[in-house]
Design a protein around this motif. Structure first.
Motif, PDB file in Angstrom:
ATOM      1  N   SER A  35      55.882-112.536  46.005  1.00 56.25           N
ATOM      2  CA  SER A  35      56.323-112.269  44.970  1.00 56.25           C
ATOM      3  C   SER A  35      55.391-111.454  44.029  1.00 56.25           C
ATOM      4  O   SER A  35      55.697-110.572  43.304  1.00 56.25           O
ATOM      5  N   VAL A  38      54.057-108.259  45.354  1.00 56.86           N
ATOM      6  CA  VAL A  38      54.932-106.830  45.005  1.00 56.86           C
ATOM      7  C   VAL A  38      55.008-106.351  43.601  1.00 56.86           C
ATOM      8  O   VAL A  38      55.209-105.311  43.371  1.00 56.86           O
ATOM      9  N   PHE A  66      48.337-104.406  48.889  1.00 53.74           N
ATOM     10  CA  PHE A  66      49.526-105.221  49.052  1.00 53.74           C
ATOM     11  C   PHE A  66      48.972-106.268  50.272  1.00 53.74           C
ATOM     12  O   PHE A  66      48.886-107.413  49.909  1.00 53.74           O
TER      13      PHE A  66
END
Length: 87
Positions: A35, A38, A66
């Motif tokens: 989370s 993101v 990422f």
């Protein structure tokens, strides 16, 4: 002698996350890592686009960001979970 027993008793009761109610299970750390990544990746995508003006380049930078930072965050969380300071 009493201090040694208190220290030994405290260490034996905090041997792993299953016994320590203040600790988190690894699956929670994974969910938090995903989370947070993101959110962080969207930020990296936006900043990269603002600097380069190219969507493809910005997406490439954000993709690498990422993956690498998700792993770093996970291990960072697991290490901090073992530290008793502030608990």
């Amino acid at each position: 002698m009493i201090a040694d027993q208190l220290i030994l008793d405290k260490k034996s009761t905090k041997s792993n996350y299953k016994e320590d109610k203040k600790s988190e299970k690894p699956i929670r750390s994974i969910a938090k890592a995903i989370s947070w990544r993101v959110i962080g990746t969207l930020d990296t995508l936006l900043v990269s686009y603002l600097f380069t003006g190219k969507v493809v380049l910005a997406a490439s930078i954000a993709s690498i960001d990422f993956v690498t930072k998700m792993f770093l965050y996970f291990f960072h969380e697991r290490i901090w979970n073992r530290i008793g300071w502030g608990k």
